[in-house]
Design a protein around this motif. Structure first.
Motif, PDB file in Angstrom:
ATOM      1  N   MET A 131     -54.518 148.943 -10.534  1.00 29.58           N
ATOM      2  CA  MET A 131     -53.500 149.978  -9.617  1.00 29.58           C
ATOM      3  C   MET A 131     -52.525 148.818  -8.659  1.00 29.58           C
ATOM      4  O   MET A 131     -51.347 149.693  -8.350  1.00 29.58           O
ATOM      5  CB  MET A 131     -54.413 150.017  -8.533  1.00 29.58           C
ATOM      6  CG  MET A 131     -56.053 151.392  -9.488  1.00 29.58           C
ATOM      7  SD  MET A 131     -55.038 153.084  -9.918  1.00 29.58           S
ATOM      8  CE  MET A 131     -56.426 153.422 -10.692  1.00 29.58           C
TER       9      MET A 131
ATOM     10  N   THR B  14     -63.036 160.420  -9.959  1.00 29.44           N
ATOM     11  CA  THR B  14     -62.221 159.521  -9.048  1.00 29.44           C
ATOM     12  C   THR B  14     -60.935 159.033 -10.198  1.00 29.44           C
ATOM     13  O   THR B  14     -59.413 159.434  -9.420  1.00 29.44           O
ATOM     14  CB  THR B  14     -62.740 158.389  -8.715  1.00 29.44           C
ATOM     15  OG1 THR B  14     -64.169 159.231  -8.152  1.00 29.44           O
ATOM     16  CG2 THR B  14     -62.245 157.475  -8.028  1.00 29.44           C
TER      17      THR B  14
ATOM     18  N   LEU C 207     -56.781 159.454  -9.323  1.00 32.72           N
ATOM     19  CA  LEU C 207     -56.147 158.657  -8.906  1.00 32.72           C
ATOM     20  C   LEU C 207     -54.727 158.267 -10.239  1.00 32.72           C
ATOM     21  O   LEU C 207     -54.064 158.081  -9.506  1.00 32.72           O
ATOM     22  CB  LEU C 207     -56.490 157.423  -9.389  1.00 32.72           C
ATOM     23  CG  LEU C 207     -57.418 156.559  -7.850  1.00 32.72           C
ATOM     24  CD1 LEU C 207     -57.969 155.829  -7.584  1.00 32.72           C
ATOM     25  CD2 LEU C 207     -56.467 156.481  -6.102  1.00 32.72           C
TER      26      LEU C 207
ATOM     27  N   ILE D   8     -52.457 158.016  -0.674  1.00 33.99           N
ATOM     28  CA  ILE D   8     -52.994 158.449  -2.004  1.00 33.99           C
ATOM     29  C   ILE D   8     -54.563 157.393  -1.050  1.00 33.99           C
ATOM     30  O   ILE D   8     -54.388 156.292  -1.558  1.00 33.99           O
ATOM     31  CB  ILE D   8     -53.106 158.041  -2.861  1.00 33.99           C
ATOM     32  CG1 ILE D   8     -51.402 158.761  -3.380  1.00 33.99           C
ATOM     33  CG2 ILE D   8     -54.072 158.443  -4.053  1.00 33.99           C
ATOM     34  CD1 ILE D   8     -51.722 160.238  -3.642  1.00 33.99           C
TER      35      ILE D   8
ATOM     36  N   ALA E  14     -58.789 156.423  -1.684  1.00 30.38           N
ATOM     37  CA  ALA E  14     -59.111 156.169  -2.199  1.00 30.38           C
ATOM     38  C   ALA E  14     -61.111 155.148  -2.389  1.00 30.38           C
ATOM     39  O   ALA E  14     -60.514 153.923  -2.261  1.00 30.38           O
ATOM     40  CB  ALA E  14     -58.756 156.321  -4.281  1.00 30.38           C
TER      41      ALA E  14
ATOM     42  N   VAL F  87     -61.164 161.417  -3.495  1.00 36.80           N
ATOM     43  CA  VAL F  87     -59.857 160.787  -3.456  1.00 36.80           C
ATOM     44  C   VAL F  87     -59.263 161.605  -2.254  1.00 36.80           C
ATOM     45  O   VAL F  87     -59.949 162.854  -2.569  1.00 36.80           O
ATOM     46  CB  VAL F  87     -59.494 160.795  -4.953  1.00 36.80           C
ATOM     47  CG1 VAL F  87     -57.583 160.223  -4.254  1.00 36.80           C
ATOM     48  CG2 VAL F  87     -59.888 160.214  -5.745  1.00 36.80           C
TER      49      VAL F  87
END
Length: 267
Positions: free
Chosen positions: A43, A77, A81, A201, A203, A262
């Motif tokens: 990520m 999730t 994402l 964002i 999470a 999230v």
């Protein structure tokens, strides 16, 4: 666009030099391995690639997300994402949208029992869609959950699409001593406006335990000159949209994230 069938991010520059616009990448291997830190690595490093990579947790050759450790929570999730990974191109494998557990093939990253993800009395037990007569389980009681979520997210993505697809308008978000299962991105709109110009964002990829997080958004504040202390919770996997006022101070959020939750916040 031309997609290189390149699974190694280290070869992205070579693919670009050959004229490709993006690579398949290794998200399908990295994303399910949240405990090893591989999800975190994927990520936060995809933004550094010279060309985009698929943002996906499964493909037609791999195990299904819903069959991985973390089950349907992890699948939801990561599906959410992946709509916002910097320098990532969202990819949803057929059947993923209804939490399919049986793989279509066992070509990559398969476990010894991968062929047998369904109950023995299921007519498609032990079958692979790439080779056998097969039908996805579209009567799953939760079959509308992900499609409804994706429909909701499409509106949010559209409003910030130029920023989400531009590495120059992305900032990683961190917090002190945060676990590798905490993932956060910031996107910002350039211009004269100092309100409604930032998208967060946030999470918690841990599918079993909640997380209390205090991420630092000072860099985002500085670049946007956004001084708002009330934003809008546009989306959550766990709650309805509402005003967002969870701040410790000007530069620090104070948020609770449920297992696999999230949150998407606009400031």
């Amino acid at each position: 666009s031309f997609i290189a069938e390149e699974l190694q991010p280290s070869n992205a520059k070579k693919a670009k030099d050959f004229g490709y616009n993006m690579i398949i990448g290794n998200g399908f291997v990295m994303e399910p391995r949240l405990w090893e830190g591989a999800l975190y690595e994927f990520m936060y490093t995809t933004a550094d690639l010279p060309i985009p990579s698929f943002a996906c947790g499964e493909t037609h050759d791999t195990p299904r997300l819903a069959a991985r450790e973390g089950g349907l929570t992890l699948a939801k999730t990561l599906t959410v994402l992946n709509m916002f990974v910097p320098n990532g191109v969202p990819f949803i494998n057929s059947g993923q949208e209804v939490f399919e557990t049986q793989p279509m093939n066992t070509g990559l990253d398969a476990r010894e029992n991968e062929l047998f993800m369904l109950p023995e009395d299921d007519q498609f037990y032990g079958k692979l869609a790439l080779f056998d007569k097969y039908q996805f389980h579209y009567t799953n009681p939760r079959r509308w959950e992900l499609p409804d979520i994706l429909d909701n997210l499409s509106t949010i993505r559209k409003s910030f699409l130029k920023q989400i697809t531009n590495k120059e308008t992305y900032l990683p978000i961190h917090m002190h001593e945060h676990p590798k299962t905490f993932i956060a991105f910031g996107y910002f709109k350039k211009g004269k406006t100092t309100k409604n110009n930032a998208l967060l964002i946030l999470a918690n990829a841990n599918p079993y335990h909640e997380l209390y997080a205090r991420p630092n958004i000072e860099a985002l504040r500085n670049i946007t000159e956004n001084k708002e202390l009330q934003g809008e919770l546009l989306f959550s996997t766990h709650e309805q949209p509402r005003p967002f006022t969870q701040f410790i101070d000007y530069n620090t959020l104070d948020i609770h994230l449920g297992p696999g939750e999230v949150k998407i916040v606009k400031l």
